[in-house]
Design an enzyme around this catalytic site. Structure first.
Site, PDB file in Angstrom:
ATOM      1  N   PHE A 128       6.533  48.901 -38.164  1.00  0.00           N
ATOM      2  CA  PHE A 128       6.582  47.464 -37.873  1.00  0.00           C
ATOM      3  C   PHE A 128       7.024  46.644 -39.086  1.00  0.00           C
ATOM      4  CE2 PHE A 128       4.686  43.276 -37.033  1.00  0.00           C
ATOM      5  CZ  PHE A 128       5.244  43.041 -35.771  1.00  0.00           C
ATOM      6  N   THR A 183       0.805  56.140 -30.313  1.00  0.00           N
ATOM      7  CA  THR A 183       1.024  54.751 -30.715  1.00  0.00           C
ATOM      8  C   THR A 183       0.685  53.787 -29.589  1.00  0.00           C
ATOM      9  OG1 THR A 183       2.838  55.575 -32.022  1.00  0.00           O
ATOM     10  CG2 THR A 183       2.721  53.217 -31.777  1.00  0.00           C
ATOM     11  N   HIS A 187       0.895  50.314 -27.782  1.00  0.00           N
ATOM     12  CA  HIS A 187       1.983  49.331 -27.662  1.00  0.00           C
ATOM     13  C   HIS A 187       3.301  49.910 -28.203  1.00  0.00           C
ATOM     14  CE1 HIS A 187      -1.415  46.815 -26.969  1.00  0.00           C
ATOM     15  NE2 HIS A 187      -1.751  46.737 -28.241  1.00  0.00           N
TER      16      HIS A 187
END
Ligand code: DLZ
Length: 288
Positions: free
Chosen positions: A176, A205, A207
């Protein structure tokens, strides 16, 4: 089992040894492991392909070493820049290629050649990273995988002739965070391209879709808004096994591929960037 072919060339002196090594570095050969004893020294230079060819009949060009390249003109320019005044003019062969002869050391005749490509009006980037600077952003999450991607990327950059000091590695916590760091490096003006490396695994993971979409979008957006090529070496996999395959096992190493793409994109950008853009960039530099 045949393992490889080595052509040994005896340098006339330590000075000539040094000059030849410097030149072969400059034109993008991969340096192997050097050796040194009280009686002498050696350094191998590797090419992706080595072969021995027997020829019979009319053969007009004679040379100690034949080196096939992907961009003959750039190699000749590089040789001349490295002070090899003996680099001859480019000529056509009778076998649909172009070549020139160089004499980088006394008694050493090297022929550089490139196959003529069908004129399609297309311009392509080369894979010589000498003089290019790269930012590599790598995430620590799933570091077991991402460190392999990083090794693949560094291998690709070194093999293409990039110097160690021209590579900046930035580690971020997870995928991210890759886009923001990629943008920071791109905006620094210190890098010609950014290589992004990370690993998202669906099964592990939360989302997954959201993160992977955001990471991909962010990297693309940074590339478009900064004008600096970014290449994508972020794995989005179903399982750890799939990720392992793409980090050096069955399906190659995506880090290596991302880095090679970055080299090609920098070269392509340099070839296709208009004169106007170059001028305005140098004006910007002056204004600072
Ligand atoms: C939180 C998280 C999860 C669950 N999975 C991954 C992953 O598979 N790969 C990866 O690179 N990062 C993961 N992260 C971390 C996020 O990318 C991010 O670093 C944190 O949420 C902190 O912002």
């Amino acid at each position: 089992m045949i393992k490889g072919i080595t052509t040994i060339r005896h340098a006339g002196s330590a000075k000539e040894f040094k000059a030849l090594s410097k030149l072969f570095d400059a034109i993008g050969f991969e340096r192997g492991t050097p050796w040194k004893t009280a009686r002498g020294q050696g350094v191998p230079f590797k090419a992706p392909l080595g072969q021995i060819e027997f020829v019979e009949g009319l053969e007009t060009v004679h040379s100690d070493l034949w080196i096939e390249v992907t961009d003959l003109d750039s190699i000749r320019e590089l040789l001349i820049k490295e002070n090899d005044k003996a680099a001859g003019e480019i000529q056509q062969t009778a076998w649909d290629s172009r070549f020139f002869l160089a004499v980088p050391a006394k008694g050493l005749k090297v022929l550089f050649w490139q196959k003529n490509r069908p004129a399609q009006g297309a311009v392509e980037g080369d894979l010589n990273a000498r003089g290019m600077r790269f930012g590599v952003v790598v995430s620590r999450w799933n570091s077991f995988i991402t460190e392999r991607l990083l090794q693949g990327a560094l291998d690709a950059l070194r093999r293409s002739g990039c110097r160690e000091e021209d590579i900046t590695i930035a580690r971020v916590p997870g995928a991210f965070e890759i886009p923001s760091q990629a943008r920071t490096l791109a905006q620094s003006g210190k890098h010609d391209a950014i290589v992004t490396l990370g690993c998202l695994i669906r099964g592990e993971t939360t989302h997954y879709e959201h993160i992977s979409t955001e990471v991909t979008r962010g990297i693309g957006q940074s590339a478009q808004e900064t004008g600096i090529p970014h290449t994508y070496g972020v794995l989005t996999c179903e399982s750890l096994e799939q990720a392992l395959d793409r980090a050096g096992l069955k399906a190659g190493n995506k880090g290596f591929e991302a880095a090679i793409s970055a080299v090609e994109m920098v070269s392509l950008q340099r070839k296709t960037r208009g004169r106007g853009k170059k001028k305005s960039m140098s004006k910007k530099k002056k204004a600072r």
